[in-house]
Design a protein around this motif. Structure first.
Motif, PDB file in Angstrom:
ATOM      1  N   SER A 360      23.746  20.387   6.292  1.00  0.00           N
ATOM      2  CA  SER A 360      25.315  20.465   6.925  1.00  0.00           C
ATOM      3  C   SER A 360      25.578  19.112   7.702  1.00  0.00           C
ATOM      4  O   SER A 360      26.599  18.634   8.332  1.00  0.00           O
ATOM      5  CB  SER A 360      25.017  21.703   8.515  1.00  0.00           C
ATOM      6  OG  SER A 360      24.076  22.062   8.553  1.00  0.00           O
ATOM      7  N   HIS A 361      24.222  18.792   8.519  1.00  0.00           N
ATOM      8  CA  HIS A 361      24.699  17.798   9.294  1.00  0.00           C
ATOM      9  C   HIS A 361      23.450  16.142   8.293  1.00  0.00           C
ATOM     10  O   HIS A 361      22.233  16.536   8.107  1.00  0.00           O
ATOM     11  CB  HIS A 361      23.713  17.927  10.295  1.00  0.00           C
ATOM     12  CG  HIS A 361      25.223  18.543  10.940  1.00  0.00           C
ATOM     13  ND1 HIS A 361      24.963  19.768  10.551  1.00  0.00           N
ATOM     14  CD2 HIS A 361      26.281  18.403  12.077  1.00  0.00           C
ATOM     15  CE1 HIS A 361      26.432  20.395  11.334  1.00  0.00           C
ATOM     16  NE2 HIS A 361      27.479  19.871  11.919  1.00  0.00           N
ATOM     17  N   ARG A 362      23.744  15.261   8.247  1.00  0.00           N
ATOM     18  CA  ARG A 362      22.945  14.608   8.902  1.00  0.00           C
ATOM     19  C   ARG A 362      22.719  13.344  10.056  1.00  0.00           C
ATOM     20  O   ARG A 362      23.822  13.067  10.668  1.00  0.00           O
ATOM     21  CB  ARG A 362      23.010  13.027   7.996  1.00  0.00           C
ATOM     22  CG  ARG A 362      23.251  13.582   6.619  1.00  0.00           C
ATOM     23  CD  ARG A 362      23.432  12.427   5.323  1.00  0.00           C
ATOM     24  NE  ARG A 362      23.644  13.803   3.502  1.00  0.00           N
ATOM     25  CZ  ARG A 362      24.265  14.415   3.440  1.00  0.00           C
ATOM     26  NH1 ARG A 362      25.018  14.649   4.201  1.00  0.00           N
ATOM     27  NH2 ARG A 362      24.003  15.349   1.884  1.00  0.00           N
ATOM     28  N   MET A 363      21.481  13.393  10.691  1.00  0.00           N
ATOM     29  CA  MET A 363      21.593  12.005  12.000  1.00  0.00           C
ATOM     30  C   MET A 363      20.810  11.108  12.149  1.00  0.00           C
ATOM     31  O   MET A 363      19.240  11.278  11.213  1.00  0.00           O
ATOM     32  CB  MET A 363      21.352  12.715  13.189  1.00  0.00           C
ATOM     33  CG  MET A 363      22.127  14.131  13.468  1.00  0.00           C
ATOM     34  SD  MET A 363      21.448  15.467  15.178  1.00  0.00           S
ATOM     35  CE  MET A 363      22.808  16.162  15.588  1.00  0.00           C
ATOM     36  N   GLU A 367      18.820  10.410  17.525  1.00  0.00           N
ATOM     37  CA  GLU A 367      19.509  11.856  17.713  1.00  0.00           C
ATOM     38  C   GLU A 367      18.888  12.863  17.461  1.00  0.00           C
ATOM     39  O   GLU A 367      19.096  14.731  17.838  1.00  0.00           O
ATOM     40  CB  GLU A 367      20.796  12.116  17.208  1.00  0.00           C
ATOM     41  CG  GLU A 367      21.652  10.472  16.887  1.00  0.00           C
ATOM     42  CD  GLU A 367      23.036  10.813  16.154  1.00  0.00           C
ATOM     43  OE1 GLU A 367      24.513  10.786  16.474  1.00  0.00           O
ATOM     44  OE2 GLU A 367      22.420  10.963  14.744  1.00  0.00           O
ATOM     45  N   GLY A 371      19.797  16.919  17.800  1.00  0.00           N
ATOM     46  CA  GLY A 371      19.722  17.941  16.026  1.00  0.00           C
ATOM     47  C   GLY A 371      19.045  19.420  16.783  1.00  0.00           C
ATOM     48  O   GLY A 371      19.571  20.639  16.100  1.00  0.00           O
ATOM     49  N   LYS A 374      21.056  21.618  18.183  1.00  0.00           N
ATOM     50  CA  LYS A 374      22.436  22.580  17.747  1.00  0.00           C
ATOM     51  C   LYS A 374      21.675  22.994  16.653  1.00  0.00           C
ATOM     52  O   LYS A 374      22.254  24.103  16.315  1.00  0.00           O
ATOM     53  CB  LYS A 374      22.455  20.888  16.997  1.00  0.00           C
ATOM     54  CG  LYS A 374      23.656  20.465  17.898  1.00  0.00           C
ATOM     55  CD  LYS A 374      24.892  20.864  18.028  1.00  0.00           C
ATOM     56  CE  LYS A 374      25.684  19.565  18.925  1.00  0.00           C
ATOM     57  NZ  LYS A 374      26.453  20.760  20.467  1.00  0.00           N
ATOM     58  N   ASP A 381      26.605  27.175  11.789  1.00  0.00           N
ATOM     59  CA  ASP A 381      27.376  25.528  11.576  1.00  0.00           C
ATOM     60  C   ASP A 381      26.140  25.336  11.003  1.00  0.00           C
ATOM     61  O   ASP A 381      26.567  24.089  10.161  1.00  0.00           O
ATOM     62  CB  ASP A 381      28.207  24.799  12.565  1.00  0.00           C
ATOM     63  CG  ASP A 381      29.537  25.986  12.825  1.00  0.00           C
ATOM     64  OD1 ASP A 381      29.806  26.155  12.085  1.00  0.00           O
ATOM     65  OD2 ASP A 381      29.841  25.559  13.683  1.00  0.00           O
ATOM     66  N   TYR A 382      25.446  24.891  11.638  1.00  0.00           N
ATOM     67  CA  TYR A 382      23.971  23.626  11.655  1.00  0.00           C
ATOM     68  C   TYR A 382      22.917  24.675  10.543  1.00  0.00           C
ATOM     69  O   TYR A 382      21.822  25.354  10.738  1.00  0.00           O
ATOM     70  CB  TYR A 382      23.181  23.582  12.288  1.00  0.00           C
ATOM     71  CG  TYR A 382      24.522  22.534  13.125  1.00  0.00           C
ATOM     72  CD1 TYR A 382      23.666  21.142  13.218  1.00  0.00           C
ATOM     73  CD2 TYR A 382      24.671  22.332  13.961  1.00  0.00           C
ATOM     74  CE1 TYR A 382      24.638  20.100  13.796  1.00  0.00           C
ATOM     75  CE2 TYR A 382      26.307  21.750  14.755  1.00  0.00           C
ATOM     76  CZ  TYR A 382      25.606  20.582  14.738  1.00  0.00           C
ATOM     77  OH  TYR A 382      26.432  20.001  15.154  1.00  0.00           O
ATOM     78  N   ILE A 385      19.570  20.170   8.749  1.00  0.00           N
ATOM     79  CA  ILE A 385      19.422  18.122   9.506  1.00  0.00           C
ATOM     80  C   ILE A 385      19.152  17.799   9.039  1.00  0.00           C
ATOM     81  O   ILE A 385      17.402  18.427   9.133  1.00  0.00           O
ATOM     82  CB  ILE A 385      19.388  18.404  11.223  1.00  0.00           C
ATOM     83  CG1 ILE A 385      20.216  19.392  11.653  1.00  0.00           C
ATOM     84  CG2 ILE A 385      19.858  17.145  11.752  1.00  0.00           C
ATOM     85  CD1 ILE A 385      20.677  19.567  13.402  1.00  0.00           C
TER      86      ILE A 385
END
Ligand SMILES: NC(=O)c1ccc[n+]([C@@H]2O[C@H](COP(=O)([O-])OP(=O)(O)OC[C@H]3O[C@@H](n4cnc5c(N)ncnc54)[C@H](O)[C@@H]3O)[C@@H](O)[C@H]2O)c1
Ligand SMILES: [Zn+2]
Ligand SMILES: [Zn+2]
Length: 393
Positions: A360-363, A367, A371, A374, A381-382, A385
């Motif tokens: 769902s997310h790349r950081m 960060e 992460g 979240k 939502d997450y 990561i």
């Protein structure tokens, strides 16, 4: 180098620390290109796993480029590898049986006492997961030392991007082994508690192994939606009585196999869960296995219980009577990752298994503390990561 370090409950930081070096001839050093935050890392973040020390580097799902090799490593500089989260020697009694997470030599000698005392025998080492599992620095860092690099890492052929293969390090083989441990027969109905990464890969694997129906249980709509995409029927435990619903859906028989992919931090306003929470917060107990109890009660007579979920200590109110009287079987364990790697890599190459749906997310690695926060606070939502050192330049 920069690395994500643990400093206490809900306190992780990116610090500058010493670069790792070769310690043993079978070691290699890899430059991390992708690393993920796992549900297991949340148990550390929440302070549930003992023997952590301030400054420990976390992370056990990672891949990267080999930049240094010891004299007995079989890897070559420049190769891209995915590294199993379990550290195993490849030549002891257990490794000989492909039970890599039971390796006798994965823990340094002076880290064996706690597991020996608590579990009766020492376990395999794990990256970035407390001193009880070896005190190894983890891979949420720019560089990491990989022991037994002639046994664990799998070389990735050119042209396959990180996102497709990163989860070979843990959650894909874990979901696969969870389904395998459910001894699925064609036509089976399998119920899966928890639609985190492990549960979602267990759903996908259960269908590939011949399950006719998979029923996925969680309370996060987005995670349930992902399970539905693979063909699962879904139940939200905040809206439905899970036992009643499962009985209704299976003609009063119950699922043939149940998979607990929740673990020691079960959610939900249930009497047993509230009692577990009080006991855990006052150091009178360790784990909160509500979902596990529910799975055993719902499972059909003669059915199978698979438990990829992590538990650390001791539980009470566990329905041992139901377990025995119904004639259930239980299979569990840290995943024998090395055993599954070649077959699962091939399944990814052949397009039989999709892994990228989960991200769902790349950081940027910098960060990572955000992460963790979240992934902990916004689980709807997450879903997963992926941290990439240098992503933001
Ligand atoms: N055996 C292994 O080698 C291995 C490897 C990786 C992860 N794990 C473990 O597997 C478990 C799952 O990992 P993950 O990364 O998917 O974690 P996760 O925290 O992302 O997912 C857990 C899910 O369980 C759901 N859940 C909570 N209470 C529930 C309940 N009462 N009923 C149904 N669902 C409930 C949560 O909403 C969440 O979506 C963890 O315990 C993790 O430590 C084990
Ligand atoms: Zn993991
Ligand atoms: Zn071994």
């Amino acid at each position: 180098m920069r690395a994500l370090t643990w400093h206490g409950k809900h306190d992780v930081r990116v610090d500058t620390v010493d670069d790792p070096g070769i310690v043993n001839p079978r070691d290699c050093i890899i430059k991390v290109t992708s690393t993920a935050i796992c549900g297991s890392d949340l148990h550390l973040y929440d302070g549930y796993i003992p023997t952590m020390k301030a400054g420990d580097i976390l992370g056990h799902e990672f891949m990267g480029e080999v930049v240094e090799v010891g004299a007995k490593s079989t890897l070559k500089k420049g190769q891209r590898v995915v590294v199993p989260f379990t550290i195993a020697c490849g030549s002891c009694y257990h490794c000989g049986k492909h039970q890599y997470s039971a390796c006798d030599n994965g823990l340094p000698a002076d880290n064996q006492d706690i597991a020996q005392e608590l579990y009766g025998q020492p376990m395999a080492g794990l990256f970035g997961y407390s001193h009880m599992t070896g005190g190894y620095a983890g891979g949420q860092a720019e560089y990491v030392r990989v022991p037994f690099s002639d046994v664990g890492p799998i070389v990735i052929p050119d042209g396959i991007e990180d996102d497709k293969v990163l989860f070979l390090s843990d959650i894909l083989p874990t979901g696969w082994m969870a389904a395998e441990n459910a001894d699925i027969e064609p036509g089976d109905t399998v119920a899966v508690w928890g639609c985190g990464p492990v549960g979602l890969f267990a759903v996908q694997s259960a269908f590939l192994m011949g399950a006719e129906r998979v029923i996925a249980i969680d309370h996060f709509p987005r995670r349930l939606e992902l399970a539905k995409k693979f063909g699962a029927e879904t139940l939200n435990f905040e809206q439905t009585d899970i036992y009643d619903a499962l009985m209704l859906m299976t003609g009063g028989i119950g699922p043939d196999a149940v998979i607990d992919s929740v673990g020691l931090e079960s959610h939900g306003l249930y009497v047993d869960n509230v009692v577990d929470q009080i006991k855990a917060s006052t150091f009178l107990g360790t784990d909160r296995p509500h979902a596990n109890r529910q799975a055993i009660i719902a499972c059909r007579k003669g059915g199978r219980v698979s438990m990829p979920a992590v538990y650390g200590g001791f539980v009470d109110k566990w329905p041992l009577g139901a377990f025995m009287e119904k004639g259930l079987t239980l299979k569990t364990g840290q995943t024998h990752v090395q055993h599954y790697l070649p077959g699962l890599l091939q399944a990814i190459i052949d397009g039989k298994i999709d892994t990228t749906f989960l991200i769902s997310h790349r950081m940027d690695l910098e960060e990572a503390p955000l992460g963790y926060q979240k992934f902990h606070d916004e689980q709807n939502d997450y879903t997963k990561i992926v941290l990439k050192p240098g992503l933001n330049g």
